[in-house]
Scaffold this active site. Structure first.
Site, PDB file in Angstrom:
ATOM      1  N   GLY A  14      -4.610  -8.060  23.681  1.00 53.92           N
ATOM      2  CA  GLY A  14      -4.293  -6.993  22.725  1.00 53.92           C
ATOM      3  C   GLY A  14      -4.714  -5.632  23.263  1.00 53.92           C
ATOM      4  O   GLY A  14      -5.741  -5.522  23.916  1.00 53.92           O
ATOM      5  N   ARG A  75       0.891 -11.060  26.963  1.00 52.10           N
ATOM      6  CA  ARG A  75       0.271 -12.384  27.048  1.00 52.10           C
ATOM      7  C   ARG A  75       1.187 -13.195  27.962  1.00 52.10           C
ATOM      8  O   ARG A  75       2.403 -13.028  27.913  1.00 52.10           O
ATOM      9  CB  ARG A  75       0.138 -12.995  25.659  1.00 52.10           C
ATOM     10  CG  ARG A  75      -0.617 -12.025  24.722  1.00 52.10           C
ATOM     11  CD  ARG A  75      -1.191 -12.671  23.495  1.00 52.10           C
ATOM     12  NE  ARG A  75      -1.552 -11.658  22.521  1.00 52.10           N
ATOM     13  CZ  ARG A  75      -2.786 -11.195  22.328  1.00 52.10           C
ATOM     14  NH1 ARG A  75      -3.798 -11.655  23.025  1.00 52.10           N
ATOM     15  NH2 ARG A  75      -3.022 -10.274  21.417  1.00 52.10           N
ATOM     16  N   ASP A 106     -11.677 -12.130  25.724  1.00 53.94           N
ATOM     17  CA  ASP A 106     -12.234 -13.320  26.374  1.00 53.94           C
ATOM     18  C   ASP A 106     -11.162 -14.175  27.047  1.00 53.94           C
ATOM     19  O   ASP A 106     -11.425 -14.814  28.061  1.00 53.94           O
ATOM     20  CB  ASP A 106     -13.076 -14.137  25.390  1.00 53.94           C
ATOM     21  CG  ASP A 106     -12.229 -14.834  24.365  1.00 53.94           C
ATOM     22  OD1 ASP A 106     -11.289 -14.193  23.836  1.00 53.94           O
ATOM     23  OD2 ASP A 106     -12.469 -16.016  24.102  1.00 53.94           O
ATOM     24  N   ASP A 131     -12.034  -5.760  18.212  1.00 52.93           N
ATOM     25  CA  ASP A 131     -12.823  -6.618  17.313  1.00 52.93           C
ATOM     26  C   ASP A 131     -14.328  -6.659  17.597  1.00 52.93           C
ATOM     27  O   ASP A 131     -15.094  -7.152  16.791  1.00 52.93           O
ATOM     28  CB  ASP A 131     -12.292  -8.055  17.358  1.00 52.93           C
ATOM     29  CG  ASP A 131     -10.917  -8.163  16.724  1.00 52.93           C
ATOM     30  OD1 ASP A 131     -10.588  -7.296  15.910  1.00 52.93           O
ATOM     31  OD2 ASP A 131     -10.183  -9.117  17.053  1.00 52.93           O
ATOM     32  N   ASP A 133     -16.072  -8.576  19.542  1.00 59.05           N
ATOM     33  CA  ASP A 133     -16.538  -9.947  19.325  1.00 59.05           C
ATOM     34  C   ASP A 133     -16.795 -10.674  20.641  1.00 59.05           C
ATOM     35  O   ASP A 133     -16.470 -11.845  20.791  1.00 59.05           O
ATOM     36  CB  ASP A 133     -15.507 -10.728  18.483  1.00 59.05           C
ATOM     37  CG  ASP A 133     -14.128 -10.746  19.127  1.00 59.05           C
ATOM     38  OD1 ASP A 133     -13.902  -9.983  20.082  1.00 59.05           O
ATOM     39  OD2 ASP A 133     -13.289 -11.537  18.682  1.00 59.05           O
ATOM     40  N   ARG A 175      -9.561 -11.201  13.124  1.00 52.60           N
ATOM     41  CA  ARG A 175      -9.194 -12.605  12.877  1.00 52.60           C
ATOM     42  C   ARG A 175     -10.413 -13.503  12.935  1.00 52.60           C
ATOM     43  O   ARG A 175     -10.577 -14.395  12.124  1.00 52.60           O
ATOM     44  CB  ARG A 175      -8.178 -13.070  13.928  1.00 52.60           C
ATOM     45  CG  ARG A 175      -6.748 -12.932  13.499  1.00 52.60           C
ATOM     46  CD  ARG A 175      -5.836 -13.792  14.352  1.00 52.60           C
ATOM     47  NE  ARG A 175      -6.059 -13.591  15.758  1.00 52.60           N
ATOM     48  CZ  ARG A 175      -5.357 -12.753  16.514  1.00 52.60           C
ATOM     49  NH1 ARG A 175      -4.381 -12.052  15.998  1.00 52.60           N
ATOM     50  NH2 ARG A 175      -5.618 -12.623  17.802  1.00 52.60           N
ATOM     51  N   GLY A 189     -18.546   3.009   1.421  1.00 52.84           N
ATOM     52  CA  GLY A 189     -19.182   2.669   0.141  1.00 52.84           C
ATOM     53  C   GLY A 189     -18.437   1.578  -0.607  1.00 52.84           C
ATOM     54  O   GLY A 189     -18.389   1.569  -1.847  1.00 52.84           O
TER      55      GLY A 189
END
Ligand code: ATP
Length: 327
Positions: A14, A75, A106, A131, A133, A175, A189
């Site tokens: 991505g 991809r 990853d 993300d 992550d 995701r 908030g």
């Protein structure tokens, strides 16, 4: 003496804002140290198909502020197979490329690791994903921009929610990881934040919305990560509407606007540091097959096999804080 002469860079998986700043840093650092730098179009697909071009300092002028990636991304199924990777290696040989920098998530790192083991080509990974992550780094290229885009959008949603006394359920990207939801929720908030890292009982939220109504708090924002186990914003809205049909409930799915746009200062700085460090690592012949990240504001080198998708636990105290601050 540099250990490499000809290096290549590609972006894969991505796209994330700041990838261009990293490409620029790689090309200019490489050129400064008299390396030939090649750009590979469309990630591993372009590597297999030989979509490779020589880049110089001018070819990366005026891109630091642009989202997306000038090298494009894709991809690529063929790269999962040995034959595809062999064709990719033949292309590298054709250009005498002796070091490869891959910017992605990853999956991109898994591909690079297998490739480098099979064909003995040093690879360096740079974390490029909105993300945030990936293990081994406090930041990823693109996260800060994406979360700030979400914040600006939710601020606007709150204006209209406030005007009509509405309940808004806003879905943000993520995701597998809820960092965009967590950070954008705190910064705007939000009354509730729903994340894949933590199961939420919708009934508890409904009870709180009723309690809020009793004390005349009629404007509520719920931020939901797309990967939350509830199924996303539409599902959360459906469950709430069943029990609170009199609430003026609206859903807003922010979607791909979170991927685009001009990278923030922070993403440009991270990308520039990582791109510069990646070329240095290849030149010094150090940290081969590592992902370069930033931990405690220092460059941090993680072997590609350990630079995997991470679902870090989020301290429950954060959720208590969200409730207290939104009370
Ligand atoms: P994002 O986090 O944005 O999804 P990503 O880098 O994880 O980014 P993937 O689609 O998982 O994105 O991987 C990008 C590409 O890397 C794949 O299309 C494929 O070409 C290659 N790749 C991924 N996993 C492997 C693997 N196990 N072996 C070989 N190649 C792989």
């Amino acid at each position: 003496m540099s250990k490499v002469k000809n290096i290549a860079v590609l972006t894969s998986g991505g796209d994330a804002p700041g990838m261009n700043a990293a490409i620029r840093a790689i090309v200019r650092t490489g050129n400064y140290f008299q390396l030939n730098v090649y750009g590979v179009m469309y990630g591993y697909r372009g590597l297999i198909n030989g979509e490779i071009m020589k880049m110089d300092s001018r070819s990366v002028a005026n891109i630091i502020q642009r989202g997306g990636t000038i090298l494009k991304t894709a991809r690529c199924k063929e790269f999962f197979g040995y034959e595809g990777r062999q064709r990719a290696y033949e292309q590298l040989k054709k250009y005498q490329i002796d070091g490869l920098i891959v910017i992605g998530g990853d999956g991109t790192f898994k591909g690079a690791l297998t490739f480098s083991k099979e064909f003995d080509i040093p690879c360096i990974g740079l974390p490029g994903t909105i993300d945030k992550d990936i293990d081994g780094t406090d930041f990823t290229i693109g996260f800060d921009t994406a979360v700030n885009t979400a914040v600006r959008a939710i601020d606007k949603i709150r204006d209209t929610a406030e005007a009509h006394d509405r309940l808004f359920i806003v879905e943000v990207m993520g995701r597998d990881a809820g960092y965009i939801a967590l950070h954008s929720g705190i910064a705007t908030g939000a009354e509730h934040v729903l994340l894949p890292e933590r199961p939420t009982k919708i009934q508890d939220i409904i009870n709180e919305l009723q309690a809020n109504e009793r004390r005349k708090k009629l404007v509520n924002i719920i931020v939901v990560a797309e990967g939350d186990e509830s199924g996303g914003a539409n599902e959360v809205a459906r469950a709430i509407k069943e029990q609170l049909p009199h609430f003026d409930t609206r859903v807003c799915i922010l979607g791909h606007i979170q991927r685009g746009g001009s990278p923030t200062c922070m993403d440009r700085v991270i990308a520039s540091r990582l791109g510069y460090a990646a070329v240095q690592a290849l030149m010094e012949g150090k940290h081969h097959n590592c992902m370069i990240g930033i931990v405690n504001n220092q460059l941090h080198y993680t072997p590609l096999e350990k630079a995997v998708k991470a679902r870090q636990g989020i301290d429950p105290e954060w959720f208590q804080m969200i409730r207290i601050l939104a009370s």
